[in-house]
Each structure stands twice: as structure tokens, then as C-alpha cells.
Design a protein around this motif. Structure first.
Motif, PDB file in Angstrom:
ATOM      1  N   THR A  79       0.820  -1.220   0.000  1.00 15.76           N
ATOM      2  CA  THR A  79       0.000   0.000   0.000  1.00 15.76           C
ATOM      3  C   THR A  79       0.850   1.265   0.000  1.00 15.76           C
ATOM      4  O   THR A  79       0.312   2.363   0.029  1.00 15.76           O
ATOM      5  CB  THR A  79      -0.937   0.013   1.216  1.00 15.76           C
ATOM      6  N   VAL A  80       2.159   1.112   0.008  1.00 17.25           N
ATOM      7  CA  VAL A  80       3.064   2.258  -0.059  1.00 17.25           C
ATOM      8  C   VAL A  80       3.871   2.124  -1.349  1.00 17.25           C
ATOM      9  O   VAL A  80       4.199   1.012  -1.773  1.00 17.25           O
ATOM     10  CB  VAL A  80       4.016   2.304   1.160  1.00 17.25           C
ATOM     11  N   ALA A  81       4.168   3.259  -1.971  1.00 15.87           N
ATOM     12  CA  ALA A  81       4.960   3.225  -3.195  1.00 15.87           C
ATOM     13  C   ALA A  81       5.834   4.466  -3.264  1.00 15.87           C
ATOM     14  O   ALA A  81       5.643   5.432  -2.507  1.00 15.87           O
ATOM     15  CB  ALA A  81       4.068   3.121  -4.433  1.00 15.87           C
ATOM     16  N   SER A  82       6.826   4.416  -4.151  1.00 16.90           N
ATOM     17  CA  SER A  82       7.741   5.534  -4.301  1.00 16.90           C
ATOM     18  C   SER A  82       8.094   5.661  -5.775  1.00 16.90           C
ATOM     19  O   SER A  82       8.455   4.676  -6.418  1.00 16.90           O
ATOM     20  CB  SER A  82       8.999   5.272  -3.464  1.00 16.90           C
ATOM     21  N   LEU A  83       7.966   6.876  -6.283  1.00 11.84           N
ATOM     22  CA  LEU A  83       8.395   7.175  -7.657  1.00 11.84           C
ATOM     23  C   LEU A  83       9.660   8.013  -7.551  1.00 11.84           C
ATOM     24  O   LEU A  83       9.647   9.078  -6.912  1.00 11.84           O
ATOM     25  CB  LEU A  83       7.315   7.961  -8.400  1.00 11.84           C
ATOM     26  N   ILE A  84      10.761   7.528  -8.144  1.00 14.32           N
ATOM     27  CA  ILE A  84      12.031   8.256  -8.058  1.00 14.32           C
ATOM     28  C   ILE A  84      12.520   8.607  -9.457  1.00 14.32           C
ATOM     29  O   ILE A  84      13.127   7.784 -10.138  1.00 14.32           O
ATOM     30  CB  ILE A  84      13.087   7.446  -7.278  1.00 14.32           C
ATOM     31  N   PRO A  85      12.246   9.840  -9.896  1.00 12.67           N
ATOM     32  CA  PRO A  85      12.799  10.305 -11.180  1.00 12.67           C
ATOM     33  C   PRO A  85      14.256  10.730 -10.978  1.00 12.67           C
ATOM     34  O   PRO A  85      14.565  11.443 -10.018  1.00 12.67           O
ATOM     35  CB  PRO A  85      11.934  11.527 -11.532  1.00 12.67           C
ATOM     36  N   ILE A  86      15.150  10.285 -11.870  1.00  8.37           N
ATOM     37  CA  ILE A  86      16.547  10.712 -11.789  1.00  8.37           C
ATOM     38  C   ILE A  86      17.092  11.089 -13.171  1.00  8.37           C
ATOM     39  O   ILE A  86      16.606  10.633 -14.204  1.00  8.37           O
ATOM     40  CB  ILE A  86      17.484   9.656 -11.151  1.00  8.37           C
ATOM     41  N   THR A 142      27.427   9.347  -7.842  1.00  6.62           N
ATOM     42  CA  THR A 142      28.165  10.598  -8.092  1.00  6.62           C
ATOM     43  C   THR A 142      27.845  11.143  -9.487  1.00  6.62           C
ATOM     44  O   THR A 142      28.177  12.284  -9.783  1.00  6.62           O
ATOM     45  CB  THR A 142      29.692  10.397  -7.963  1.00  6.62           C
ATOM     46  N   PHE A 143      27.179  10.323 -10.326  1.00 12.17           N
ATOM     47  CA  PHE A 143      26.797  10.771 -11.667  1.00 12.17           C
ATOM     48  C   PHE A 143      25.334  11.254 -11.713  1.00 12.17           C
ATOM     49  O   PHE A 143      24.824  11.570 -12.785  1.00 12.17           O
ATOM     50  CB  PHE A 143      26.983   9.641 -12.685  1.00 12.17           C
ATOM     51  N   ILE A 144      24.664  11.276 -10.567  1.00 18.17           N
ATOM     52  CA  ILE A 144      23.264  11.708 -10.525  1.00 18.17           C
ATOM     53  C   ILE A 144      23.218  13.230 -10.401  1.00 18.17           C
ATOM     54  O   ILE A 144      23.725  13.796  -9.440  1.00 18.17           O
ATOM     55  CB  ILE A 144      22.531  11.060  -9.334  1.00 18.17           C
ATOM     56  N   GLU A 145      22.588  13.875 -11.386  1.00 22.29           N
ATOM     57  CA  GLU A 145      22.486  15.338 -11.375  1.00 22.29           C
ATOM     58  C   GLU A 145      21.174  15.825 -10.768  1.00 22.29           C
ATOM     59  O   GLU A 145      21.081  16.959 -10.318  1.00 22.29           O
ATOM     60  CB  GLU A 145      22.555  15.874 -12.813  1.00 22.29           C
ATOM     61  N   ARG A 146      20.155  14.999 -10.877  1.00 26.73           N
ATOM     62  CA  ARG A 146      18.849  15.387 -10.342  1.00 26.73           C
ATOM     63  C   ARG A 146      18.158  14.150  -9.813  1.00 26.73           C
ATOM     64  O   ARG A 146      18.146  13.108 -10.484  1.00 26.73           O
ATOM     65  CB  ARG A 146      17.995  16.043 -11.440  1.00 26.73           C
ATOM     66  N   GLU A 147      17.602  14.260  -8.628  1.00 30.22           N
ATOM     67  CA  GLU A 147      16.860  13.143  -8.039  1.00 30.22           C
ATOM     68  C   GLU A 147      15.764  13.697  -7.143  1.00 30.22           C
ATOM     69  O   GLU A 147      16.004  14.579  -6.313  1.00 30.22           O
ATOM     70  CB  GLU A 147      17.799  12.244  -7.202  1.00 30.22           C
ATOM     71  N   VAL A 148      14.568  13.176  -7.334  1.00 27.78           N
ATOM     72  CA  VAL A 148      13.415  13.575  -6.522  1.00 27.78           C
ATOM     73  C   VAL A 148      12.745  12.290  -6.055  1.00 27.78           C
ATOM     74  O   VAL A 148      12.686  11.312  -6.815  1.00 27.78           O
ATOM     75  CB  VAL A 148      12.413  14.416  -7.347  1.00 27.78           C
ATOM     76  N   GLU A 149      12.282  12.262  -4.808  1.00 30.72           N
ATOM     77  CA  GLU A 149      11.500  11.110  -4.379  1.00 30.72           C
ATOM     78  C   GLU A 149      10.055  11.523  -4.097  1.00 30.72           C
ATOM     79  O   GLU A 149       9.812  12.456  -3.328  1.00 30.72           O
ATOM     80  CB  GLU A 149      12.076  10.435  -3.127  1.00 30.72           C
ATOM     81  N   VAL A 150       9.120  10.810  -4.710  1.00 32.30           N
ATOM     82  CA  VAL A 150       7.690  11.058  -4.519  1.00 32.30           C
ATOM     83  C   VAL A 150       7.129   9.860  -3.763  1.00 32.30           C
ATOM     84  O   VAL A 150       6.972   8.769  -4.323  1.00 32.30           O
ATOM     85  CB  VAL A 150       6.977  11.223  -5.876  1.00 32.30           C
ATOM     86  N   ARG A 151       6.869  10.026  -2.471  1.00 30.22           N
ATOM     87  CA  ARG A 151       6.392   8.917  -1.665  1.00 30.22           C
ATOM     88  C   ARG A 151       4.865   8.977  -1.598  1.00 30.22           C
ATOM     89  O   ARG A 151       4.289  10.020  -1.295  1.00 30.22           O
ATOM     90  CB  ARG A 151       6.980   9.003  -0.243  1.00 30.22           C
ATOM     91  N   VAL A 152       4.227   7.860  -1.883  1.00 27.52           N
ATOM     92  CA  VAL A 152       2.762   7.837  -1.972  1.00 27.52           C
ATOM     93  C   VAL A 152       2.190   6.669  -1.175  1.00 27.52           C
ATOM     94  O   VAL A 152       2.881   5.688  -0.893  1.00 27.52           O
ATOM     95  CB  VAL A 152       2.289   7.734  -3.445  1.00 27.52           C
TER      96      VAL A 152
END
Lengths: 194, 194
Positions: free
Chosen positions: A93-100, A179-189
Motif C-alpha cells: 500500500t506504499v509506493a515511491s516514484l524516483i525520477p533521476i 556521483t553521476f546523478i544530477e537530479r533526483e526527486v523522491e515522490v512517496r505515496v
């Protein structure tokens, strides 16, 4: 064209998932919204046209495709397939969307160099496997589609596995690959009851 | 998103390249047209929308992206970069656009299995390298974009190297890799004087 599956994530006022928090990890964040709608499109023969979003709508839209494996070996794929649960388990019932987004330096490397950092050095596949079947995972590619992110990874798990999921994120964020990640957002739902 | 370059190939009545012949190698062909227009789009931040084509126009439109290497090792990439000429050489007045689609069996294989067939068995990279710098080459990916083809490869060469180019195609079409090709069309063009 074979079995590429386009998936659209729309943050707004509708959708099965209630957005609990949006955390900016690296680079620009994403605007707040109440709900997340996850839609699998029927594969189409024509060119892919992103959905039209009314400019007055809150939120954002991200599109990606479930596509072929880019780094996984046959031996790893056999293990992953044996351990990976389907999405949509009743208890998850929990999920996470991680755009990178990864850096230009990452994308300019040859295939064997990227594989070396991703797995031989950073153990991305092995670490993720350690959390199966508790944390279900599906990767969506979007670099070639022209959006702001390179990947959208979707994870689903039961509330009692949320701490373990956070451990996995902590492990990955300490690797050379990150170290190569320029953008990361976590959307917890969380799955909404209505 | 880093340096992905979207390219559109439009067959119709305009463009630098006169279409000499369209040869159906495997599967469905492509309609005849007089000219081929090759357009590199400025990379954009938003989702990629294919160009709108008037339904009365003859011909067809294929879109792809110049993207990261998928199989090439660092050692191979160094050799390729050292030998590969730029596109647009004055003497390279002949070109060939080869759209291909690979089978579901190909795409379901793991990365190391596909690399094994592509290079260790079929020597796709080494064979192509043998024809450098005579035959310039640029690969465009389109499987994730939703079009009818997986790849669009563009070759440019002088008329005196046309026979050598045909030899390269003959070699590749006899490899194990080519047993996974479900659709292949060759569009041979010559630079138009006006």
C-alpha cells in the motif's frame, strides 16, 4: 517495435495514490500535488504523443517506457525474474516514484564502463535484489523521449518494509554510480482508500 | 536529459537528398517518394512531439534520436572515434537510410546475450569499422519512441565506395544477428544538385 510499454505518471487531483511527500534529493524539485495517477498505455503503432495537460491543472506529468534491459546479464535476469513480485499486491500500500537524471559524463562513457560502475563497483543490481520480494520495482526509460529525467523508477512495498526501502535508498546514494546523478526527486505515496 | 539529438527523416517532395530507390529487404516496405529531408532538431526540454504531416503529402516520416552507446566498449569506442569522419563531407554524395526492427526474441534477451550475438558472434562493430573512414555512419534509436522501427541507421559515402558499402550490407545480412531482423528497408539517396 515489440513489447515496449509506455507509462504516464500524472500528479494532480486524481489517481489511486495519495502523495505523502515530495523530497528533493539533488537538483531541481517537483511541484506539490495531492494525488498521483499511474496509467499504462496500450502500445500503439504510431509515434508517441505525450498527453495534453491543461495549463490550469496543478502538478506535473512524467512519461517513460518499460523497455529492454540495458545492463542486466542473463544470470542476473534469471535471479531477478525468480524473485520479483508483480506490481499491485494487496498488501503493498506504499509506493515511491524516483525520477533521476544522470550527467553527461555518465552518458558519454562506453557500455562496459557504465556497466562497471553500475554493478561491478556500485552493486546496483545485487543490492536491489537483496530487497526482493519485499520491494517490487519497475524501471521506466525516458532519456530518449525528451523529458527532464532519464529514468523513472517505481517501487511498491508494505508499510512494514518502508524502513528497509529507505535503507536501500541510503545504500545506493552512497555508491560511485550516484556521483553521476544530477537530479533526483523522491515522490512517496500511499494507496488512497477512496 | 543530456545530449540526445532528435533527427527526423521526411520522405516527400523536398530535401537535399534525391531518392534513387527504396528496397524492401525483410517485412513491410515503405512508400515511394521523390526526396528525403533530414532535419536535426534543437534539443528541447519538453516531451518530444513528432512533426505533424499533412495527410495529402506523399511519403512518410521517421523519427529517431542519436543517444548513448548500447554495446560498444571503451576500447572499441576509442577506435571508432579515431576513424569516424563527420557527416556532410563534400565528396560523400551518396547516402543510405536503413530502418530496421528486431524481433521480440532479441529484445527479451539480457544485455550480455545481445552483446554476444552482436559482436562476439556477428562482429557488427568490427565489420563496420573495416569500412571507416570510407563509409560514415550515424545510428538513431527509435524503439522507445513508439514508431514502427527500432533503429534508423544513416550512412554517407562517395559514389566510388558504393560497391564497398554493398559488401558491408551483404556481410551483415549473413550474420546470426540478422536472424533477429523482422523488418528492413533500404532507402538509397543521392545528393540533389538543386
Amino acid at each position: 517495435m515489440t513489447d515496449v510499454l509506455p507509462v504516464t505518471f500524472t500528479a494532480g487531483t486524481t489517481g489511486l495514490w495519495r502523495i505523502e511527500r515530495i523530497t528533493t534529493v539533488t537538483g531541481d524539485g517537483l511541484p506539490a500535488a495531492a494525488r498521483l495517477l499511474v496509467e499504462e498505455e496500450a502500445p500503439v503503432a504510431g509515434p508517441r504523443v505525450p498527453p495534453t495537460v491543461a495549463t490550469s491543472a496543478p502538478g506535473w506529468v512524467l512519461c517513460g517506457t518499460v523497455s529492454n534491459q540495458r545492463y542486466t546479464t542473463a544470470a542476473e535476469l534469471a535471479l531477478l525474474n525468480a524473485r520479483s513480485p508483480a506490481l499491485g499486491r494487496p498488501g503493498a500500500t506504499v509506493a515511491s516514484l524516483i525520477p533521476i537524471t544522470k550527467s553527461q559524463a555518465w552518458w558519454e562513457m562506453a557500455q562496459d564502463e557504465r556497466r562497471g560502475i553500475l554493478e561491478e563497483t556500485s552493486h546496483h543490481i545485487r543490492r536491489s535484489m537483496d530487497y526482493l520480494p519485499a520491494v517490487a520495482r519497475r524501471l521506466h526509460h525516458c532519456r530518449d523521449l525528451g523529458g527532464p529525467f532519464d529514468f523513472l523508477t517505481w517501487f511498491e512495498f508494505a508499510p512494514e518494509n518502508a524502513a528497509a526501502f529507505d535503507d536501500l535508498l541510503g545504500e545506493l546514494r552512497n555508491t560511485e554510480e550516484w556521483t553521476f546523478i544530477e537530479r533526483e526527486v523522491e515522490v512517496r505515496v500511499e494507496r488512497a482508500s477512496v
